[in-house]
Design a protein around this motif. Structure first.
Motif, short mmCIF file in Angstrom:
data_model
loop_
_atom_site.label_atom_id
_atom_site.label_comp_id
_atom_site.label_asym_id
_atom_site.label_seq_id
_atom_site.Cartn_x
_atom_site.Cartn_y
_atom_site.Cartn_z
N UNK A 90 0.24 -9.58 13.41
CA UNK A 90 -0.08 -10.74 14.23
C UNK A 90 -0.77 -10.30 15.52
N UNK A 102 1.64 -19.02 28.31
CA UNK A 102 2.19 -18.62 27.02
C UNK A 102 1.17 -17.80 26.26
N UNK A 105 -0.56 -17.18 19.17
CA UNK A 105 -0.63 -16.28 18.03
C UNK A 105 -1.68 -16.73 17.03
N UNK A 106 -2.30 -15.75 16.40
CA UNK A 106 -3.19 -16.02 15.28
C UNK A 106 -2.40 -16.15 13.99
N UNK B 34 11.86 -18.22 24.77
CA UNK B 34 10.94 -18.97 23.92
C UNK B 34 11.58 -19.23 22.55
N UNK B 36 9.86 -20.11 18.73
CA UNK B 36 8.65 -20.27 17.92
C UNK B 36 9.05 -20.72 16.52
N UNK B 44 2.74 -17.78 14.32
CA UNK B 44 3.79 -18.39 15.11
C UNK B 44 3.24 -19.51 15.98
N UNK B 46 4.38 -22.04 19.18
CA UNK B 46 5.38 -22.23 20.22
C UNK B 46 6.00 -23.61 20.13
#
Lengths: 114, 115
Positions: A90, A102, A105-106, B34, B36, B44, B46
């Motif tokens: 990732x 924040x 993510x891919x 956090x 996810x 992922x 959020x």
């Protein structure tokens, strides 16, 4: 606004080979972090790139290396592949100037080592 | 160094029932927290984050979490789940004064919502 993109989506390699994974960060982001997610586990931090340099590395051997280009895109290289390197890789992007921002993510690259 | 423990590896629940996914963390420094969600064959996304202020945090898709500093916990809740909530959920922490974008994750909780 494109989010984080990664290529390829899937990859099959054999032990001992080398692999390169690619990541383009979200627009406006200048920092790229790479994570390895083994099956059934949470993501593990590999390293992070900012201003074309590696800022910090997790507990991964030197077989794992990376690069960041002036346009902030990044590559993850893994040499001498082992069966245990099979995982979802990732990429996450963030902004170094927005400390409370924040990371995004891919979709990941799934690597299978045979 | 930080560590995150997700207390349940699998949580099965019926549709429209409430659910709680439990997360405890350990850290010698202040952290951001956090949650996810990861759907099959995806990255992922959020759900919510705690940075400071109110300890009750509301996120997307009707989820909320409560930060309890004394118990070092950050449990995720939803009052009524849907089939579409079936996914893997990860709790994560980041040092407040640490490297932005570096997080420590738990091993995940698989939420399965049954009709």
């Amino acid at each position: 606004d494109a989010g984080v993109t990664q290529s390829p989506t899937h990859l099959i390699k054999t032990r001992g080979q080398q692999v390169t994974l690619r990541c383009s960060p979200k627009s406006g982001h200048d920092t790229v972090s790479w994570y390895q997610q083994a099956l059934g586990q949470g993501p593990q931090f590999i390293f992070q790139y900012y201003e074309e340099e590696e800022r910090q590395r997790g507990n991964f051997p030197d077989r794992f290396s990376g690069h960041q280009y002036p346009n902030y895109s990044s590559e993850l290289n893994v040499n001498a592949l082992l069966l245990g390197d099979s995982a979802l890789y990732l990429c996450a992007s963030s902004s170094a100037t927005e400390v409370r921002e924040t990371q995004y993510f891919g979709p990941g690259t799934r690597l299978l080592v045979l | 160094a930080q560590s995150v423990t997700q207390l349940d590896s699998q949580v099965p629940v019926f549709e429209e029932a409430p659910v709680e996914l439990r997360c405890n963390y350990s850290s010698s420094v202040s952290v951001y927290l956090f949650w996810y969600v990861q759907y099959p064959n995806q990255g992922l996304q959020l759900l919510l984050k705690y940075l400071s202020g109110s300890t009750l945090v509301k996120g997307i898709n009707g989820f909320e979490a409560e930060f309890n500093k004394s118990q070092t916990s950050f449990h995720l809740r939803k009052p009524s789940v849907h089939i579409s909530d079936t996914a893997e959920y990860f709790c994560a922490v980041s040092e407040v004064w640490g490297l932005v974008g570096k997080s420590t994750f738990g091993d995940g909780t698989t939420l399965t919502v049954k009709p």
